[in-house]
Design an enzyme around this catalytic site. Structure first.
Site, PDB file in Angstrom:
ATOM      1  N   THR A  79       0.833  -1.208   0.000  1.00  0.00           N
ATOM      2  CA  THR A  79       0.000   0.000   0.000  1.00  0.00           C
ATOM      3  C   THR A  79       0.866   1.255   0.000  1.00  0.00           C
ATOM      4  OG1 THR A  79      -1.739  -1.192   1.189  1.00  0.00           O
ATOM      5  CG2 THR A  79      -1.821   1.213   1.258  1.00  0.00           C
ATOM      6  N   TRP A 415      -3.578   4.835   2.589  1.00  0.00           N
ATOM      7  CA  TRP A 415      -4.724   3.920   2.477  1.00  0.00           C
ATOM      8  C   TRP A 415      -6.001   4.739   2.340  1.00  0.00           C
ATOM      9  CZ3 TRP A 415      -9.422   2.897   4.611  1.00  0.00           C
ATOM     10  CH2 TRP A 415     -10.001   1.665   4.309  1.00  0.00           C
TER      11      TRP A 415
END
Length: 562
Positions: A79, A415
């Protein structure tokens, strides 16, 4: 009473995203139509000829993303890799992301895929986490074709005098299946072949996967495949795939797979997703071809190496970068409040509770990884990957700790916010590259003996007090030296959860002993694998596999992928 916030799942975010057609992504990079091929609307493969055309173009800067020792709490390395790449584009750097392909085994098991998360994902996420462009299936097929050729050779008279008890080549499957670790084949009488013990590795642990990711071109791929040691004969001399004349067919099976895959992120940043060896049993990096090609097409490349810095980053810096001639500009090490608290002794069910004391107890894990990375002479930045349960006090504690250690750090909220949430991290990485001296060098000299190289890794990277070699490992080191294999780098096979070979020893254990139980020759890949503890080359599924929650809707949409 606080209002409960509902967040979309990764797959919900991915399915609601607007992707560009792949020709638009390729167009961003100025690639001619003859140098790529579409695989549907949103995937493509690049030509190997493209690298030759760009060979005189100056290389872009390569940034490696690694992490602290992984925990069930999650670190979000992929991520952050995606988010940082998106952020670098937002601050004016033409950036390409280079990632590994996910393995179906972990996707169906517990780990999930490797396509990032939240608003920092590579797309199309469903395809990438499932069959993608079929590269892993091609590698599986090539691996098993070689296994079939070995057994057929023995059945047809065994001209090479192969000792069936000393066949080291296993079959492969891209799935976690513990029942296949040790099997018996050839039962049923003479027409069924020669009975012997065998076993399966997961595809990402196959030497063919390692070769696939270290080869520079098709010719180099074929040469490396020919060098693979598949067995030993009755005189205990090595037998190779070249001796079986199998390397041409294996190369043929891989000729399309070896071309890098191009996709995009949620913010339409180009991403090359290609190759996927595990870092706990292989070298844990995407393909050399993809990384080097990305460095020719962009100002910067953000790539990752699997698991913690003791595994993936060490192998990137000691194996991949050494072989590929890559000079990394910086290393970003991902840490989370949650994982550090777990390394500090806090149980998973209590991680959402603010606890600076547990966080402080977990910091030695990050500290050891930083000490390791400094030995390679590359500038380092700590990325604090933000979770919604983190408190400002906890994040401030990590930043203050890093500041006192003289280490650059920055929060990354990628995120939840995608590239926007990584802009400060991107600026800090650029500032670090600009201002800090880069004296990249591998950890050890290849002229050291096999045992000396293993001890250097175990003591300097893991912090082991002692290294013990089993009688089998001692015998193999002598044998491998006699064969002239002692000048190769070492690829450690070790648990990812601990610096030690005991997965239960979290944090920063000290005065422990690493046990080398056996060695495995990966001569085609160009390294010796040293197996420690009870690390498995074929994982098993958990009690409740992720696959139990997967499904597909009537209109063909995936459910339960993450």
């Amino acid at each position: 009473m606080l209002e409960k916030v509902t967040y979309k799942s990764d797959i919900e975010i991915a399915q609601s995203a607007k992707m560009l057609r792949i020709e638009e992504i390729v167009g961003q990079l100025g690639i001619d139509e003859d140098d790529w091929e579409p695989y549907g609307r949103y995937k493509g493969k690049l030509s190997l000829d493209l690298f030759q055309k760009l060979q005189n173009v100056e290389d872009g800067k390569v940034v490696l993303v690694t992490a602290i020792s992984p925990t069930p709490a999650g670190e979000g390395k992929s991520t952050v890799t995606v988010g940082l790449g998106q952020a670098l584009n937002r601050v004016g750097k033409k950036t390409i992301i280079a990632l590994r392909e996910p393995s179906l085994g972990p996707s169906m098991g517990i780990k999930g895929g490797a396509a990032g998360g939240g608003y920092s994902q590579v797309m199309p996420m469903e395809d990438i986490n499932l069959h993608f462009t079929g590269d892993l299936h091609a590698i599986t097929t090539a691996n098993n074709a070689l296994a079939a050729l070995i057994d057929n050779h023995i059945h047809q008279g065994n001209e090479l005098n192969i000792d069936p008890r000393r066949i080291v080549w296993k079959r492969a499957l891209d799935m976690n299946d513990r029942a296949l670790r040790k099997i018996v084949i050839g039962l049923g009488g003479p027409v069924q072949g020669v009975p012997r013990e065998d076993g399966f590795d997961i595809t990402v642990a196959s030497e063919i996967m390692a070769i696939f990711c270290l080869a520079n071109n098709l010719e180099d791929l074929k040469l490396r495949l020919s060098r693979m040691v598949v067995a030993f004969d009755y005189g205990n001399e090595p037998v190779t795939a070249g001796d079986l004349n199998a390397h041409g067919a294996l190369t043929l099976l891989l000729k399309d797979a070896i071309r890098p895959n191009i996709v995009q992120t949620l913010e339409n940043t180009p991403a090359l997703v290609h190759g996927g060896p595990f870092a706990n049993i292989a070298h844990g990096c995407n393909s050399v071809i993809a990384t080097k090609l990305a460095s020719k097409l962009g100002d910067m490349v953000v790539t990752e190496a699997g698991f913690g810095a003791d595994l993936g980053a060490e192998k990137f810096l000691d194996i991949k970068a050494r072989y590929a001639g890559i000079n990394p500009s910086a290393v970003v090490i991902v840490a989370t409040v949650r994982a550090l608290k777990m390394h500090g002794g806090l149980a998973k069910e209590y991680l959402k509770t603010p606890d600076v004391a547990a966080l402080e107890k977990g910091m030695p894990n990050l500290e050891k990884h930083l000490e390791t990375l400094k030995q390679f002479g590359v500038p380092v930045v700590v990325a604090i990957n933000k979770f919604v349960t983190d408190t400002e006090e906890e994040i401030a504690f990590i930043k203050d700790w890093c500041s006192k250690k003289g280490v650059a750090s920055e929060e990354a909220d990628v995120w939840a916010k995608g590239g926007e949430g990584g802009e400060e991290l991107a600026k800090r990485v650029l500032e670090t590259i600009e201002n800090e001296k880069n004296e990249y060098r591998p950890l050890y000299d290849l002229d050291l003996s096999i045992s000396e190289k293993i001890e250097t890794i175990c003591k300097n990277v893991y912090g082991a007090g002692e290294v013990q070699f089993s009688p089998k490992a001692f015998k193999q080191m002598k044998q491998y030296s006699d064969f002239g294999w002692d000048k190769l780098p070492i690829c450690m096979a070790k648990t990812q959860y601990s610096f030690s070979d005991d997965p239960k020893k979290l944090g920063r254990p000290e005065n422990f002993t690493i046990t080398i139980r056996e060695l495995k020759p990966s001569i085609g890949a160009g390294f010796i694998v040293a197996l420690t503890g009870d690390v498995m080359t074929m994982p098993g599924l958990p009690k409740v596999p992720a696959a139990n929650n997967m499904d597909v809707t009537e209109d063909g949409k995936a459910v339960g992928l993450f």
